[in-house]
Design an enzyme around this catalytic site. Structure first.
Site, PDB file in Angstrom:
ATOM      1  N   GLY A  11      59.961  29.039  11.480  1.00 17.72           N
ATOM      2  CA  GLY A  11      59.016  28.749  12.561  1.00 17.72           C
ATOM      3  C   GLY A  11      57.892  29.771  12.649  1.00 17.72           C
ATOM      4  O   GLY A  11      56.831  29.506  13.218  1.00 17.72           O
TER       5      GLY A  11
ATOM      6  N   CYS B  84      64.828  20.154  23.407  1.00 18.30           N
ATOM      7  CA  CYS B  84      65.025  19.331  24.605  1.00 18.30           C
ATOM      8  C   CYS B  84      65.201  17.852  24.282  1.00 18.30           C
ATOM      9  O   CYS B  84      64.902  16.982  25.103  1.00 18.30           O
ATOM     10  CB  CYS B  84      63.872  19.517  25.580  1.00 18.30           C
ATOM     11  SG  CYS B  84      63.773  21.173  26.238  1.00 18.30           S
ATOM     12  N   GLY B  85      65.629  17.549  23.064  1.00 19.22           N
ATOM     13  CA  GLY B  85      65.960  16.154  22.747  1.00 19.22           C
ATOM     14  C   GLY B  85      64.858  15.391  22.032  1.00 19.22           C
ATOM     15  O   GLY B  85      64.927  14.171  21.931  1.00 19.22           O
TER      16      GLY B  85
ATOM     17  N   SER C 103      66.360  14.134  18.604  1.00 15.84           N
ATOM     18  CA  SER C 103      67.416  13.133  18.801  1.00 15.84           C
ATOM     19  C   SER C 103      66.849  11.842  19.385  1.00 15.84           C
ATOM     20  O   SER C 103      67.352  10.760  19.098  1.00 15.84           O
ATOM     21  CB  SER C 103      68.561  13.690  19.643  1.00 15.84           C
ATOM     22  OG  SER C 103      68.112  14.022  20.913  1.00 15.84           O
TER      23      SER C 103
ATOM     24  N   ASP D 166      58.015  15.897  14.942  1.00 13.42           N
ATOM     25  CA  ASP D 166      57.533  17.151  15.539  1.00 13.42           C
ATOM     26  C   ASP D 166      56.028  17.208  15.815  1.00 13.42           C
ATOM     27  O   ASP D 166      55.637  17.670  16.876  1.00 13.42           O
ATOM     28  CB  ASP D 166      57.934  18.338  14.657  1.00 13.42           C
ATOM     29  CG  ASP D 166      57.862  19.674  15.385  1.00 13.42           C
ATOM     30  OD1 ASP D 166      58.165  19.707  16.591  1.00 13.42           O
ATOM     31  OD2 ASP D 166      57.493  20.671  14.758  1.00 13.42           O
TER      32      ASP D 166
ATOM     33  N   ASN E  17      69.995  28.683  16.989  1.00 13.74           N
ATOM     34  CA  ASN E  17      68.778  28.039  16.472  1.00 13.74           C
ATOM     35  C   ASN E  17      68.895  27.792  14.960  1.00 13.74           C
ATOM     36  O   ASN E  17      67.902  27.764  14.256  1.00 13.74           O
ATOM     37  CB  ASN E  17      67.557  28.914  16.795  1.00 13.74           C
ATOM     38  CG  ASN E  17      66.245  28.186  16.571  1.00 13.74           C
ATOM     39  OD1 ASN E  17      66.158  26.965  16.728  1.00 13.74           O
ATOM     40  ND2 ASN E  17      65.201  28.928  16.190  1.00 13.74           N
TER      41      ASN E  17
ATOM     42  N   ARG F 208      69.174  25.785  11.554  1.00 12.32           N
ATOM     43  CA  ARG F 208      68.318  24.618  11.268  1.00 12.32           C
ATOM     44  C   ARG F 208      68.680  23.963   9.948  1.00 12.32           C
ATOM     45  O   ARG F 208      69.374  24.539   9.117  1.00 12.32           O
ATOM     46  CB  ARG F 208      66.852  25.094  11.189  1.00 12.32           C
ATOM     47  CG  ARG F 208      66.336  25.734  12.480  1.00 12.32           C
ATOM     48  CD  ARG F 208      65.472  24.791  13.220  1.00 12.32           C
ATOM     49  NE  ARG F 208      65.052  25.300  14.527  1.00 12.32           N
ATOM     50  CZ  ARG F 208      64.195  24.646  15.301  1.00 12.32           C
ATOM     51  NH1 ARG F 208      63.659  23.517  14.914  1.00 12.32           N
ATOM     52  NH2 ARG F 208      63.874  25.121  16.493  1.00 12.32           N
TER      53      ARG F 208
END
Ligand code: SPV
Ligand code: MN
Length: 633
Positions: A230, A280-281, A284, A297, A392, A394
């Site tokens: 990131g 925060c979803g 998903s 994203d 976190n 990934r």
């Protein structure tokens, strides 16, 4: 370093003398003096042992992966195509504090946006980069943001001394060496310069001097003394910050949004974009059962004729692995447990198999993770108990690994957007789903007013409620007032703009219990899809339009085969007036205190909502249930 200038004859001679003949040939084929100058500048500053100019060939792509393994930046796992990478214990998330815009003295950015004086920042970046690649390879890669050949496309160059970063880029972005070669005059490409800095045991040793600087004047970003993707895969959130500036300049929007196709009745498909803060979803939701995914994203949005159209900036996923399990995320879980190119980061490896938090499997008691050799109940260098994997941790893979990939991913025209969704992490205030009265109301009351609780995606304390306008606060690189005005303006001339919705998956009841299960997202999406087409009506409340019980009851039955009770409906859709009033007060004071030139509509919409909530409160009390509004319509 002036990354914007073009190479002279002398510079070209230097490059001819210092690059291998193959690398020089690949550079020459681009015939782009600005690219040559950039490479020359970084070579002189960082003094790499070798330079590797990468083209789009399969041979180069596999060499990069092989080098990441050979250098110990990635380890091979048992499942074919799978590798793992570890970042340092203190390098496990985006470093917000040390990510700054370099702002010239005459420019203005709101004080809520992290910044420093440009000349000073450039000096610091140069100092930290000096000699940072001695003994290492400098890898130069060419990509496109957005589909190839699209009006939306922005070319970008990343220079890095990490094969792991170069490998990740390959899974996440479209290769574009050939595109560069076709347009030698191009100067409008984004530039990313990354060095891991000094390595100790394979991880960045000087994380205290971790710096991520965005020099929007020269369309260049610097990332130093860090490996976490990131912070280092510059085409993700770093170039994204440059894109927000370019979008402002050119009249379009660059957003922290997924793009997905929600499938409605009779084969209808409606595309939505959705912005949620990290963790925060968002992923998903974009992966929800029955829908198709274009991206999870980043999206570029443009007005095209009477439509808003959007493309996925990327072609892969760098997703949070925590909580991915066979039941809740079956398609990602399948991709993560079957052969195919995948990079895991900061998970636990035991006997060649990766494990992570909440993966739904029997987990080993020892293995290797981001702390090194790990065993249960051990504490890390900061004295905190180390979980099985980083919170976190990934995974990185190309979207083509997913069975629900939408056919439009590479469509250069993008997809037409029917609805825009904003979602945050909020335990006590907002209903699970609501629709704005109109575009302006949605931009202000839902997008600009978004708040969320912090998560492990960024370094620092988790669970703190903070403003996160448009789920984009971490990346907004222009004054916020301008950014909001751009949103208001983008639909000018469009008679039926996309609908705007707000969702909250995290609302809790009196005893702290979540009021919804993960799969309920499917219902909210189906409801929104039908609202976009006016198939169903909705109930007007002070904060927007909410679903009718009958529609939800029907959808829960048809989609999830679940009996949705009136009681559940009432609990979930009660309008929590005291909390909502406090929310408006917080949002108002954030804009009053931090933001110059917020558009007047901002305060009008907030004040109207405030007045209306108070009016309803005097008649129906603090917590009116949804039926109160149905009766009064
Ligand atoms: C996020 O944190 O929002 C991500 C991952 O999507 S990254 O920004 O790359 O850290
Ligand atoms: Mn993100």
């Amino acid at each position: 370093m002036n990354t914007m200038s073009e190479a002279t004859e002398d510079t070209m001679q230097y490059l001819a003398a210092h690059l291998s003949s193959d690398d020089y040939a690949r550079l020459s084929r681009l015939n782009n003096k600005h690219v040559a100058q950039l490479i020359y500048d970084v070579m002189c500053l960082c003094r790499p042992a070798r330079v590797f100019i990468v083209d789009d060939s399969a041979e180069h792509v596999s060499k990069i992966r092989d080098m990441a393994i050979k250098n110990g930046e990635e380890y091979v796992l048992t499942c074919p195509g799978h590798t793992v990478h570890f970042d340092g214990y203190f390098d496990q998330g985006r470093d917000k504090n040390n990510t700054r815009y370099l702002v010239p003295a005459e420019d203005y950015l709101d004080k809520a946006i992290n910044q420093m004086e440009r000349t000073e920042g450039l000096r610091e970046a140069r100092t930290l980069l000096r000699d940072s690649m001695i003994g290492k390879d400098m890898i130069v890669r060419f990509f496109a943001l957005g589909p190839l050949g699209s009006e939306f496309m922005i070319p970008a160059v990343q220079i890095t001394d990490s094969y792991y970063v170069a490998h990740s880029l390959d899974l996440l972005y479209r290769r574009a060496y050939d595109q560069f070669a076709q347009s030698p005059e191009r100067t409008d490409f984004f530039r990313v310069i990354h060095s891991t800095g000094r390595l100790e045991n394979g991880v960045s040793a000087d994380v205290n001097a971790r710096r991520i600087f965005i020099d929007y004047i020269a369309s260049t970003v610097y990332s130093i003394n860090t490996q976490y993707a990131g912070n280092t895969v510059g085409l993700k959130k770093l170039a994204f910050r440059l894109a927000i500036r370019r979008a402002d300049h050119e009249g379009w929007l660059a957003e922290h949004m997924f793009i997905m196709g929600v499938h409605g009745p009779h084969g209808r498909k409606t595309y939505f974009t959705g912005a949620y803060p990290s963790g925060c979803g968002k992923t998903s939701t974009s992966m929800i059962h029955g829908a198709t995914i274009v991206g999870d994203d980043l999206a570029y949005l443009q007005r095209v004729g009477k439509e808003i159209r959007a493309v996925n900036v990327e072609r892969g996923m760098f997703g949070i692995i925590r909580g991915v399990n066979a039941r809740d995320d079956p398609l990602i879980f399948e991709a993560l447990t079957t052969p195919g190119e995948t990079i895991f980061s900061n998970v636990l490896v035991h006997e060649g198999v990766p494990y992570w938090l909440e993966d739904g499997r029997t987990q080993p008691n020892s293995g290797r993770n981001h702390v090194g050799e790990w065993h249960r109940d051990m504490v890390g260098p900061d004295g905190a108990k180390v979980p099985i994997s980083s919170r976190n941790a990934r995974f990185t893979f190309a979207l083509e690994r997913l069975k629900n990939l939408d056919e439009a991913l590479e469509d250069p025209r993008g997809v037409s957007i029917g609805g825009v969704i904003y979602g945050g992490r909020d335990s006590d205030t907002l209903v699970p789903v609501r629709e704005a009265f109109d575009w302006t109301h949605g931009v202000i009351s839902i997008g600009a007013s978004l708040e969320s609780e912090s998560t492990a995606a960024t370094l620092g304390t988790e669970g703190v409620r903070q403003p996160d306008p448009f789920a984009n606060m971490d990346f907004i690189s222009i004054p916020l007032g301008r950014y909001i005005s751009n949103h208001l303006r983008i639909v000018t001339g469009i008679s039926r703009p996309p609908r705007i919705f707000g969702v909250n998956y995290f609302i809790r009841g009196e005893n702290g219990e979540y009021l919804n299960s993960r799969e309920d997202k499917q219902i909210w999406l189906k409801w929104m899809e039908q609202r976009v087409h006016n198939d169903i009506s909705a109930i007007r409340t002070p904060i927007g339009l909410i679903p009718d019980y009958e529609d939800l009851h029907r959808l829960f039955g048809v989609v999830l085969n679940k009996e949705y009770t009136r009681d559940a409906y009432k609990q979930q859709f009660t309008i929590r007036i005291p909390e909502l009033l406090k929310r408006i007060e917080r949002v108002r004071s954030f804009y009053e205190n931090n933001v110059k030139d917020a558009p007047p509509q901002l305060f009008e919409v907030l004040d109207n909502e405030y007045t209306e909530l108070n009016r309803v409160r005097t008649i129906h009390g603090d917590y009116p249930g949804p039926d109160v509004f149905k009766e009064s319509r």
